[in-house]
Motif scaffolding. Structure first.
Motif, mmCIF file in Angstrom:
data_model
loop_
_atom_site.group_PDB
_atom_site.id
_atom_site.type_symbol
_atom_site.label_atom_id
_atom_site.label_comp_id
_atom_site.label_asym_id
_atom_site.label_seq_id
_atom_site.Cartn_x
_atom_site.Cartn_y
_atom_site.Cartn_z
ATOM 1 N N LEU A 65 0.850 -1.187 0.000
ATOM 2 C CA LEU A 65 0.000 0.000 0.000
ATOM 3 C C LEU A 65 0.885 1.236 0.000
ATOM 4 O O LEU A 65 1.732 1.395 0.883
ATOM 5 N N THR A 66 0.701 2.107 -0.982
ATOM 6 C CA THR A 66 1.349 3.411 -0.984
ATOM 7 C C THR A 66 0.273 4.418 -0.592
ATOM 8 O O THR A 66 -0.750 4.524 -1.257
ATOM 9 N N HIS A 67 0.515 5.130 0.508
ATOM 10 C CA HIS A 67 -0.499 5.975 1.145
ATOM 11 C C HIS A 67 -0.122 7.448 0.980
ATOM 12 O O HIS A 67 1.007 7.835 1.258
ATOM 13 N N TYR A 68 -1.075 8.259 0.517
ATOM 14 C CA TYR A 68 -0.851 9.688 0.260
ATOM 15 C C TYR A 68 -1.799 10.529 1.102
ATOM 16 O O TYR A 68 -2.948 10.147 1.317
ATOM 17 N N HIS A 69 -1.319 11.696 1.534
ATOM 18 C CA HIS A 69 -2.183 12.690 2.166
ATOM 19 C C HIS A 69 -2.520 13.762 1.150
ATOM 20 O O HIS A 69 -1.976 13.784 0.042
ATOM 21 N N VAL A 113 3.740 11.173 -0.389
ATOM 22 C CA VAL A 113 3.623 9.844 0.206
ATOM 23 C C VAL A 113 3.860 9.982 1.702
ATOM 24 O O VAL A 113 4.852 10.567 2.128
ATOM 25 N N ASP A 114 2.933 9.482 2.499
ATOM 26 C CA ASP A 114 3.125 9.540 3.955
ATOM 27 C C ASP A 114 3.393 8.159 4.536
ATOM 28 O O ASP A 114 3.532 8.006 5.737
ATOM 29 N N GLY A 115 3.482 7.153 3.670
ATOM 30 C CA GLY A 115 3.826 5.816 4.127
ATOM 31 C C GLY A 115 3.733 4.795 3.015
ATOM 32 O O GLY A 115 2.911 4.910 2.117
ATOM 33 N N ARG A 131 -2.537 3.080 10.393
ATOM 34 C CA ARG A 131 -3.607 3.667 11.208
ATOM 35 C C ARG A 131 -3.991 4.999 10.599
ATOM 36 O O ARG A 131 -3.126 5.837 10.329
ATOM 37 N N GLU A 132 -5.293 5.191 10.389
ATOM 38 C CA GLU A 132 -5.810 6.455 9.876
ATOM 39 C C GLU A 132 -6.683 7.079 10.966
ATOM 40 O O GLU A 132 -7.654 6.451 11.400
ATOM 41 N N HIS A 180 -7.103 11.294 2.368
ATOM 42 C CA HIS A 180 -5.999 10.452 1.904
ATOM 43 C C HIS A 180 -6.442 9.562 0.740
ATOM 44 O O HIS A 180 -7.619 9.487 0.408
ATOM 45 N N LEU A 181 -5.452 8.895 0.164
ATOM 46 C CA LEU A 181 -5.644 7.993 -0.968
ATOM 47 C C LEU A 181 -4.676 6.838 -0.803
ATOM 48 O O LEU A 181 -3.519 7.043 -0.424
ATOM 49 N N GLY A 182 -5.132 5.627 -1.075
ATOM 50 C CA GLY A 182 -4.257 4.466 -1.097
ATOM 51 C C GLY A 182 -4.106 3.972 -2.520
ATOM 52 O O GLY A 182 -5.089 3.864 -3.251
ATOM 53 N N ARG A 183 -2.855 3.682 -2.912
ATOM 54 C CA ARG A 183 -2.599 3.199 -4.279
ATOM 55 C C ARG A 183 -1.855 1.872 -4.244
ATOM 56 O O ARG A 183 -1.043 1.634 -3.343
ATOM 57 N N ASN A 184 -2.121 1.066 -5.241
ATOM 58 C CA ASN A 184 -1.377 -0.168 -5.451
ATOM 59 C C ASN A 184 -0.475 0.060 -6.654
ATOM 60 O O ASN A 184 -0.920 -0.029 -7.794
ATOM 61 N N LEU A 185 0.783 0.361 -6.391
ATOM 62 C CA LEU A 185 1.737 0.609 -7.470
ATOM 63 C C LEU A 185 2.490 -0.660 -7.866
ATOM 64 O O LEU A 185 3.342 -0.617 -8.757
ATOM 65 N N GLY A 186 2.169 -1.770 -7.213
ATOM 66 C CA GLY A 186 2.835 -3.040 -7.489
ATOM 67 C C GLY A 186 2.190 -3.801 -8.626
ATOM 68 O O GLY A 186 1.276 -3.309 -9.296
ATOM 69 N N ASP A 187 2.668 -5.038 -8.818
ATOM 70 C CA ASP A 187 2.140 -5.858 -9.902
ATOM 71 C C ASP A 187 1.310 -7.046 -9.399
ATOM 72 O O ASP A 187 0.950 -7.923 -10.170
ATOM 73 N N THR A 188 0.996 -7.053 -8.087
ATOM 74 C CA THR A 188 0.104 -8.066 -7.515
ATOM 75 C C THR A 188 -1.040 -7.346 -6.804
ATOM 76 O O THR A 188 -0.889 -6.201 -6.381
#
Length: 145
Positions: free
Chosen positions: A80-84, A89-91, A100-101, A109-117
């Motif tokens: 999980l790549t987490h943005y404010h 990126v904040d984590g 923890r939010e 905030h926004l969560g992104r999946n930048l991976g390939d799984t």
């Protein structure tokens, strides 16, 4: 029958839309293929405790949002790549870690999946009774969704 209030309201909405560049700001929903499965739910007093499994496909995001209470997420699979809302990126949370939010409209905030799984999160929501799981909000001006 048109009333002066209805005409004034419609005129104000048209003016605000025009000043905003012709389109009204829209909330950013989750990306295609993002799913949620209810695992457990219990209300104690005025608080709802809910566990859900959230799956975010590669290249997708949760959409910009906040929660009305505290949310804990366990990364079961993926990253999980987490943005404010400042677009930074904040984590970055890998498999086996917890995020923890704190909740509230100051925690957009926004969560992104930048991976390939697929990213799989086990999420515990601790919310005031009857609150939605999240409150969608417009993109705060970041160059990504």
């Amino acid at each position: 029958m048109r009333t002066p209030l209805r005409v004034a309201t419609a005129g104000t909405l048209a003016l605000v839309t025009a000043l905003a560049g012709g389109t009204a700001a829209r909330a950013t929903p989750p990306g295609p293929g993002v799913t949620a499965k209810l695992i457990a739910q219990k209300t104690v007093g005025g608080t709802d405790y809910t566990v859900r499994e959230i799956t975010v496909p590669p290249g997708q995001a949760t959409g910009w949002h906040y929660h009305d209470g505290v949310v804990y997420g366990y990364v079961k699979q993926g990253t999980l790549t987490h943005y404010h809302s400042d677009c930074a990126v904040d984590g970055v949370y890998t498999q086996g870690t917890v995020v923890r939010e704190p909740g509230g409209p100051s925690d957009i905030h926004l969560g992104r999946n930048l991976g390939d799984t697929p990213l799989v999160l086990e999420v515990l929501y601790v919310l005031p009774h009857g609150s939605p799981f999240s409150e969608d909000v417009p993109n705060p001006g970041c160059p990504f969704q």
